[in-house]
Enzyme design. Sequence first.
Site, mmCIF file in Angstrom:
data_model
loop_
_atom_site.group_PDB
_atom_site.id
_atom_site.type_symbol
_atom_site.label_atom_id
_atom_site.label_comp_id
_atom_site.label_asym_id
_atom_site.label_seq_id
_atom_site.Cartn_x
_atom_site.Cartn_y
_atom_site.Cartn_z
ATOM 1 N N GLU A 156 1.113 -176.235 -112.142
ATOM 2 C CA GLU A 156 2.366 -176.688 -112.779
ATOM 3 C C GLU A 156 3.478 -176.961 -111.761
ATOM 4 O O GLU A 156 4.399 -177.718 -112.044
ATOM 5 C CB GLU A 156 2.836 -175.680 -113.835
ATOM 6 C CG GLU A 156 3.407 -174.354 -113.344
ATOM 7 C CD GLU A 156 2.357 -173.279 -113.065
ATOM 8 O OE1 GLU A 156 1.175 -173.634 -112.859
ATOM 9 O OE2 GLU A 156 2.728 -172.091 -113.033
ATOM 10 N N HIS A 186 -1.066 -172.391 -109.006
ATOM 11 C CA HIS A 186 -0.167 -172.863 -110.076
ATOM 12 C C HIS A 186 -0.100 -174.386 -110.064
ATOM 13 O O HIS A 186 0.760 -174.951 -109.370
ATOM 14 C CB HIS A 186 1.242 -172.309 -109.847
ATOM 15 C CG HIS A 186 1.344 -170.836 -110.028
ATOM 16 N ND1 HIS A 186 1.838 -170.259 -111.175
ATOM 17 C CD2 HIS A 186 1.003 -169.820 -109.209
ATOM 18 C CE1 HIS A 186 1.805 -168.944 -111.054
ATOM 19 N NE2 HIS A 186 1.301 -168.641 -109.869
ATOM 20 N N CYS A 233 -3.268 -168.399 -112.804
ATOM 21 C CA CYS A 233 -2.977 -167.214 -111.987
ATOM 22 C C CYS A 233 -3.381 -165.934 -112.738
ATOM 23 O O CYS A 233 -4.568 -165.680 -112.877
ATOM 24 C CB CYS A 233 -1.523 -167.215 -111.525
ATOM 25 S SG CYS A 233 -1.337 -166.279 -110.000
#
Length: 541
Positions: A512, A510, A384
């Site tokens: 994650e 993202h 990001c």
Amino acid sequence: MPATKYIFITGGVTSSLGKGIISASVGKLLQSRGYNVSIQKIDPYLNIDPGTLNPYEHGECYVTYDGAETDLDLGHYERFLGKKMSQANNVTTGQIYQTVINKERKGEYLGKTVQIIPHITNEIKNRIKLLAKKFNLDFVITEIGGTVGDIESLPYIEAVRQLKWELGKNNSIVIHLTLVPYLSAAKELKTKPTQHSVKMLLENGVQPDIIVLRTEKSLTKEIRQKVSLFCNIESDSVIEAIDVSSIYEVPLKMQEEKLDETILKKLNLDVGQVPDIKPWKEFLRKLKNPKKTINIAAVGKYIELQDAYKSINDSFIHAGTHNEIKVNVTWLHSEKIDVSNYEQQLSGFDGILVAPGFGHRGIDGKILTAKYARENKIPFLGICLGMQIAVIEFARNVLGFEDAHSTEMHPSTPYPVIDLMEEQKNITSLGGTMRLGEYSCNLKKSSLAFDAYKKTTIHERHRHRYEFNDEFLNAFAEKGMVPSGINPDSNLVEIIELINHPWFVGVQFHPEYSSTVLNPSPMFSGFIHAALQNKKSINKK
Ligand code: GLN
């Protein structure tokens, strides 16, 4: 199974006992018995969501596929259950009050005085039951944030009391998690704080059915009996939650303590066979026996707080473990990286990550980090803001665009290589207005991203207002920074890569947020592989 069963998880004595992990573990154990389970977090604060909260206050803000900015515990739920959570899985006092006040303005309570009881408590109960209905669940696990005794938690405890009564026997249980502190001077575990906290619940009309005791030492039989006697809990319902080296061991510990069996018995359900959660055990075996090690530098500005980058740290654990690699992540403070020290601070790592973020603080350190990774051919993952930083660095130092920047930090930059998205231009309020949630992204066939995901269309979650500015696309591509992932609907650049570099990737999304224990993020796996390759080639020299 006839109707949904409800499990409420409350906390006593102190915060940070790991209610989220206990909730996720209970969910995991019930799920492994074939039940359809979901977990809900109730946060007793007045913000509508944690989206506008500073990570120092609240830790990471986790984003669901449907675009809710939520508590980081939802990340635990997803990682344990391997199942997507939604907007309805995080409820805050702010949302409850907003709904009730909006209804009042519409005239829905016409003629009535609007009060905490019954209007707020009814809305709380609605939110809990709504989740069950929406997803047709066998079990709803509701984790009540905060600690019993907090003024903020009172309406929730009252709602639990009412629901327990309304649902009738064997349809709901309360699990209370507390701490038994060890006093080293006396060499004793102490149960008094637990007794007091149960007393506080009882004052509010709630008798816990199961007590989970967080402890650093194993509980003796006497301690269990004491808690049983003074808290009106059957002795097999006193559960030990001993400190463990990895949160991922907790479901197995809870299974050893027969927490799932006790829950099922209390809810009048068949206990049956103990399920063998093989893939989970295999994950733990690999976690404890890595074959290789790599060292990653991660650069961020909230590094003083462990919880600020929770999903990133966990994604490294998932992807590393699957590849039998121990990933040592060293967090470096972006504000402490400058021209005089960046080479020294960043040298010796096998890979470098630049974390997401907002605002100007620490930007220069992050730009130097991207420069170092690019010039020294160190595998790089920018997430990001980290991707945007890589773009800014390339513009300044390769394209020669002096003062190139993101308009977030420098609104009048001569080279706005990162700029506000069109759809963001007329938005003035900050809560819940970013580009949020899951979007699709098409990958270019011959790219590092495609090598990692091994498919042409992926879906990842977003949380940002700014984007790669298309106007400069050709200038970047000519010098070797190319887009490798594009949103098929909006044409936004979602991934950039460097051509003359072993592994340099920036992602606007993202990865994650969608990494789970049994399904690690392909992007993190790709990065870890590249870091391992880099380590091997350095060792050969
Ligand atoms: N601040 C940047 C934006 O809003 C990046 C956001 C992030 O890293 N999550 O676009």
